[in-house]
Motif scaffolding. Structure first.
Motif, PDB file in Angstrom:
ATOM      1  N   ASP A 131      -6.264  97.508  73.153  1.00 11.37           N
ATOM      2  CA  ASP A 131      -6.130  98.194  71.870  1.00 11.37           C
ATOM      3  C   ASP A 131      -7.464  98.089  71.134  1.00 11.37           C
ATOM      4  O   ASP A 131      -7.831  97.018  70.646  1.00 11.37           O
ATOM      5  CB  ASP A 131      -5.003  97.528  71.080  1.00 11.37           C
ATOM      6  N   ARG A 135      -9.976 103.798  70.730  1.00  6.97           N
ATOM      7  CA  ARG A 135      -8.787 104.390  71.345  1.00  6.97           C
ATOM      8  C   ARG A 135      -7.731 104.738  70.303  1.00  6.97           C
ATOM      9  O   ARG A 135      -6.957 105.672  70.487  1.00  6.97           O
ATOM     10  CB  ARG A 135      -8.227 103.436  72.402  1.00  6.97           C
ATOM     11  N   GLN A 136      -7.714 103.979  69.207  1.00  8.37           N
ATOM     12  CA  GLN A 136      -6.740 104.275  68.151  1.00  8.37           C
ATOM     13  C   GLN A 136      -7.002 105.617  67.468  1.00  8.37           C
ATOM     14  O   GLN A 136      -6.139 106.128  66.763  1.00  8.37           O
ATOM     15  CB  GLN A 136      -6.748 103.157  67.100  1.00  8.37           C
ATOM     16  N   ASP A 140      -1.710 105.432  69.500  1.00  8.68           N
ATOM     17  CA  ASP A 140      -1.269 104.192  68.876  1.00  8.68           C
ATOM     18  C   ASP A 140      -0.907 103.185  69.959  1.00  8.68           C
ATOM     19  O   ASP A 140      -0.601 103.559  71.097  1.00  8.68           O
ATOM     20  CB  ASP A 140      -0.058 104.447  67.981  1.00  8.68           C
ATOM     21  N   PHE A 141      -0.913 101.908  69.575  1.00 14.26           N
ATOM     22  CA  PHE A 141      -0.592 100.835  70.511  1.00 14.26           C
ATOM     23  C   PHE A 141       0.554  99.983  69.984  1.00 14.26           C
ATOM     24  O   PHE A 141       0.530  99.563  68.821  1.00 14.26           O
ATOM     25  CB  PHE A 141      -1.800  99.923  70.739  1.00 14.26           C
ATOM     26  N   ASP A 143       1.540  96.507  70.609  1.00 21.28           N
ATOM     27  CA  ASP A 143       0.797  95.423  71.253  1.00 21.28           C
ATOM     28  C   ASP A 143       1.699  94.300  71.754  1.00 21.28           C
ATOM     29  O   ASP A 143       2.607  93.845  71.041  1.00 21.28           O
ATOM     30  CB  ASP A 143      -0.238  94.871  70.280  1.00 21.28           C
ATOM     31  N   LYS A 265      -0.143 109.653  68.910  1.00 26.04           N
ATOM     32  CA  LYS A 265       0.061 109.450  67.481  1.00 26.04           C
ATOM     33  C   LYS A 265       1.199 110.295  66.918  1.00 26.04           C
ATOM     34  O   LYS A 265       1.869 109.893  65.966  1.00 26.04           O
ATOM     35  CB  LYS A 265      -1.246 109.711  66.726  1.00 26.04           C
ATOM     36  N   SER A 271       7.098 105.152  69.236  1.00 23.94           N
ATOM     37  CA  SER A 271       6.411 103.876  68.994  1.00 23.94           C
ATOM     38  C   SER A 271       7.326 102.887  68.285  1.00 23.94           C
ATOM     39  O   SER A 271       7.392 101.698  68.643  1.00 23.94           O
ATOM     40  CB  SER A 271       5.147 104.097  68.153  1.00 23.94           C
ATOM     41  N   ASN A 307      -0.957  98.695  66.541  1.00 27.14           N
ATOM     42  CA  ASN A 307      -2.389  98.805  66.229  1.00 27.14           C
ATOM     43  C   ASN A 307      -2.950  97.520  65.617  1.00 27.14           C
ATOM     44  O   ASN A 307      -3.692  97.544  64.625  1.00 27.14           O
ATOM     45  CB  ASN A 307      -2.658  99.996  65.295  1.00 27.14           C
ATOM     46  N   SER A 310      -7.121  96.770  65.233  1.00 23.89           N
ATOM     47  CA  SER A 310      -8.044  97.421  64.297  1.00 23.89           C
ATOM     48  C   SER A 310      -8.895  96.397  63.555  1.00 23.89           C
ATOM     49  O   SER A 310      -8.585  95.218  63.529  1.00 23.89           O
ATOM     50  CB  SER A 310      -7.266  98.260  63.306  1.00 23.89           C
TER      51      SER A 310
END
Length: 310
Positions: A131, A135-136, A140-141, A143, A265, A271, A307, A310
């Protein structure tokens, strides 16, 4: 992805009989064979909140298509019967059970794994993907791991690599499209100041290609997720091919980052459903069991999140 200190695995994996065997099995695997042992969800395991949050299109289809760069031990790999196994595979099955659908891993080359989501070929990514803020911008991740990178060298460490700066001016191999190359280029100034010059990076398609390059003497080291490095050191050639450089100043590996499930996204409901399913897997102890199975307990997240990198 991640750092790690592995003990010997209790199962027989392709990697434990050497990289050549891994390559042979992966070369003949098809998309169909990667799906053959994937489990239908158990209704008794369904988490009502997670299942209710899942968009109808996935409920109706009964499947979430997962892009995965197979093999990438210990995250995803084949056993001696060419059945899928690995941390990502096991976690995907646990998440699918919570959601009431099948999470089906399908082989996708890492350098085209995000475009496979954008084209609609796959729904999510589970492939030990780090992450990162870059890539964001696209995905989205959700995690599920947190760890760093390690240096994998031939057994006996013939070039006496002790820290990442010992790689300055040397031939170093990494997998294509991963973040390791970017991180290593961040040492260019320090390498130049030391008089050795920047690292000479080779970016190869598969992690198994990278390990083969190191074994063949075409690179002095492989810089890779710590879980992968540790697994290779303990299993490839029955533990006789590689060793992991232990840097006392970075016991958890270099530049720890989060690893997550990649989701477009626009698919925010998916998500959120995956996040609820992951929370449930953590709460019932399944997450801890899967981590322990692959000796990855050190890389657990304190709590699931979106995310976090970040």
């Amino acid at each position: 992805m991640n750092t790690q200190k592995r003990t010997g695995p209790s199962w027989l994996m392709v990697a434990s009989i050497g990289i050549a065997a891994t390559l042979a099995l992966s070369a003949c695997a098809t998309a169909e064979s990667t799906q053959s042992n994937q489990k239908a969800p158990s209704t008794g395991d369904v988490d009502k909140a997670a299942a209710a949050a899942l968009p109808a299109k996935y409920k109706d289809a009964g499947i979430i298509k997962v892009a995965s760069d197979i093999p990438f031990p210990p995250m995803e790999m084949f056993d001696e019967n060419q059945n899928l196994t690995g941390f990502d595979y096991d976690l995907a099955q646990a998440l699918g059970a919570k959601l009431g659908v099948t999470m089906e891993l399908q082989t996708q080359a890492f350098d085209s794994i995000i475009p496979s989501l954008q084209s609609g070929k796959h729904d999510v990514i589970m492939s030990g993907m780090n992450d990162t803020p870059e890539r964001q911008e696209t995905i989205d991740f959700v995690d599920y791991l947190h760890a760093g990178f390690s240096i994998l060298v031939p057994a006996g460490n013939p070039d006496k690599i002790a820290t990442v700066l010992d790689l300055c001016g040397q031939e170093v191999a990494v997998q294509k499209a991963t973040v390791q190359a970017e991180i290593l280029r961040g040492y260019d100034a320090q390498c130049t100041d030391a008089g050795a010059g920047p690292m000479k990076l080779s970016e190869l398609p598969l992690e198994t290609d990278v390990q083969t390059a190191v074994r063949a003497g075409k690179a002095v080291a492989d810089v890779v997720d710590s879980a992968v490095a540790s697994y290779a050191a303990q299993t490839a050639g029955d533990g006789e091919f590689f060793e992991v450089v232990r840097d006392p100043a970075n016991p958890a590996g270099y530049d720890p980052v989060y690893t997550g499930i990649g989701v477009l996204k626009k698919d925010t409901e998916l998500s959120q459903a995956l996040l609820l399913a992951l929370d449930s897997v953590i709460a019932d102890g399944s997450y801890a069991e899967i981590l322990a199975k692959y000796d990855m307990t050190d890389y657990a997240v304190d709590a699931a999140g979106i995310n976090l990198g970040s």
